[in-house]
Scaffold this motif. Structure first.
Motif, short mmCIF file in Angstrom:
data_model
loop_
_atom_site.label_atom_id
_atom_site.label_comp_id
_atom_site.label_asym_id
_atom_site.label_seq_id
_atom_site.Cartn_x
_atom_site.Cartn_y
_atom_site.Cartn_z
N PHE A 4 0.67 -0.98 0.03
CA PHE A 4 0.15 0.08 -0.11
C PHE A 4 1.09 1.59 0.17
O PHE A 4 0.58 2.32 -0.58
CB PHE A 4 -0.65 -0.30 1.51
CG PHE A 4 -1.51 1.34 1.47
CD1 PHE A 4 -2.88 1.30 0.52
CD2 PHE A 4 -1.09 2.19 2.02
CE1 PHE A 4 -3.85 2.56 0.55
CE2 PHE A 4 -2.41 3.52 1.88
CZ PHE A 4 -3.71 4.06 1.51
N TRP A 7 2.20 1.36 -3.35
CA TRP A 7 1.36 2.39 -4.56
C TRP A 7 1.20 3.52 -4.06
O TRP A 7 0.90 4.45 -5.27
CB TRP A 7 0.02 1.43 -4.19
CG TRP A 7 -1.14 1.88 -5.26
CD1 TRP A 7 -1.37 0.85 -6.90
CD2 TRP A 7 -1.60 2.89 -4.92
NE1 TRP A 7 -2.42 1.93 -6.70
CE2 TRP A 7 -2.76 2.82 -5.59
CE3 TRP A 7 -2.41 3.61 -3.81
CZ2 TRP A 7 -4.55 3.18 -6.00
CZ3 TRP A 7 -3.52 4.27 -3.71
CH2 TRP A 7 -3.79 4.43 -4.78
N GLN A 113 -8.38 5.41 -0.96
CA GLN A 113 -8.29 3.91 -1.35
C GLN A 113 -7.67 3.82 0.77
O GLN A 113 -6.25 4.61 0.85
CB GLN A 113 -7.32 3.57 -1.93
CG GLN A 113 -6.55 1.83 -1.49
CD GLN A 113 -6.06 0.98 -2.89
OE1 GLN A 113 -6.17 1.80 -3.75
NE2 GLN A 113 -5.37 0.22 -2.42
N GLN A 115 -6.27 1.97 3.69
CA GLN A 115 -5.00 0.59 4.06
C GLN A 115 -5.41 -0.71 4.80
O GLN A 115 -5.44 -1.73 4.11
CB GLN A 115 -3.37 0.61 4.50
CG GLN A 115 -2.88 -0.12 5.01
CD GLN A 115 -1.57 0.44 5.88
OE1 GLN A 115 -1.27 1.34 5.41
NE2 GLN A 115 -1.02 0.36 7.13
N LYS A 142 -9.02 -8.49 -4.89
CA LYS A 142 -7.62 -8.61 -4.77
C LYS A 142 -7.48 -7.70 -3.29
O LYS A 142 -6.48 -7.76 -2.65
CB LYS A 142 -7.30 -7.98 -5.75
CG LYS A 142 -7.17 -8.62 -7.11
CD LYS A 142 -6.32 -8.19 -7.93
CE LYS A 142 -5.95 -8.89 -9.13
NZ LYS A 142 -4.93 -9.03 -10.47
N LYS A 144 -8.31 -4.83 -2.99
CA LYS A 144 -8.68 -3.35 -2.59
C LYS A 144 -9.02 -3.02 -1.91
O LYS A 144 -10.94 -3.03 -2.24
CB LYS A 144 -7.95 -2.68 -4.09
CG LYS A 144 -8.22 -1.52 -4.27
CD LYS A 144 -8.26 -0.72 -6.19
CE LYS A 144 -8.19 0.72 -5.94
NZ LYS A 144 -8.31 0.87 -7.29
#
Length: 264
Positions: A4, A7, A113, A115, A142, A144
């Protein structure tokens, strides 16, 4: 956690891909607050806007499933503002229209988004308390985790057809006033959201550093509040809560208990 973080660094290093190319000024502080915390990364946002759009009439034989994409491709922005607007702004924009024109107010929206699921749950609670009662959490296949902050106090009114104004200027003035009132309420909700988020993050960060005994006391208090709610006892009668806000618009009340968890 490492994935995370990596990304997020990549995401925030990219150029802003929005039409405007930057974060709207009214929510710059909020976006910085979220991105400055290791658990969150904003992916898209709009502080709220008033727009006049020109749309080509949709063909009668157009596929229903592609209607939104057709509308999006054939849309021309005649006016857009993230501030209070005037009837003069709208009438000037309508004079440019050759096809059907629509007047819209679109409230604040934010996608983040997260964590961990508990991070999204905290953000969801804050959003609901601030008045964004159409907010929800989505979990991808997945893993997310996305949190969307939304409300329902929108406005969409057709004003012209094939370039011809179909309503009186008095009516245009009326819908402009309604949109401006919604924009003002929108700003109040953003301010509440920012204040509540600061408070929640400070409390969580402080709680994580407390000794085990202190955490147990907080857990016991939370349990009491939940039991009190089950019995219909108001929060303030169980444990006074600073920062409790009231006076939200009633049109979002139907969404007051939403806590969406989807797998996509």
């Amino acid at each position: 956690m490492a994935d995370f973080k990596h990304w997020k660094e990549q995401r925030l290093s990219r150029a802003d891909g929005s039409r405007k190319g930057s974060v709207d000024e009214p929510i710059e502080g909020l976006v910085r607050l979220l991105n400055g915390h290791e658990s969150f990364c904003t992916t898209s946002s709009c502080s709220g806007r008033v727009v006049v759009l020109e749309q080509q009439p949709r063909p009668l034989n157009a596929e229903a499933t592609t209607g939104f994409e057709i509308q999006k491709r054939n849309c021309t922005w005649l006016m857009v503002t993230h501030q209070i607007c005037t009837i003069e702004d709208v009438l000037t924009a309508l004079q440019k229209a050759k096809d059907d024109a629509v007047f819209k107010f679109e409230p604040f929206v934010l996608h983040v988004q997260c964590q961990e699921l508990q991070d999204a749950q905290l953000l969801h609670t804050v959003a609901i308390e601030a008045g964004f009662r159409n907010s929800g959490i989505t979990v991808g296949r997945k893993g997310k985790i996305m949190m969307a902050v939304r409300s329902t106090h929108c406005l969409e009114v057709p004003l012209s057809q094939k370039g011809k104004l179909m309503v009186s200027e008095e009516y245009v003035d009326f819908v402009v006033q309604v949109a401006n009132q919604k924009m003002e309420e929108n700003r109040r909700r953003i301010d509440r959201f920012y204040s509540c988020l600061q408070f929640a993050l400070e409390n969580r960060d402080h709680s994580s550093s407390l000794p085990f005994e202190e955490k147990e006391k907080i857990s016991t208090m939370d349990s009491c509040i939940k039991k009190g709610k089950a019995k219909g006892i108001p929060n303030e009668d169980i444990c006074p809560s600073p920062g409790k806000y009231t006076g939200l618009e009633s049109e979002d009340e139907a969404q007051s208990n939403i806590n969406v968890l989807q797998v996509v």
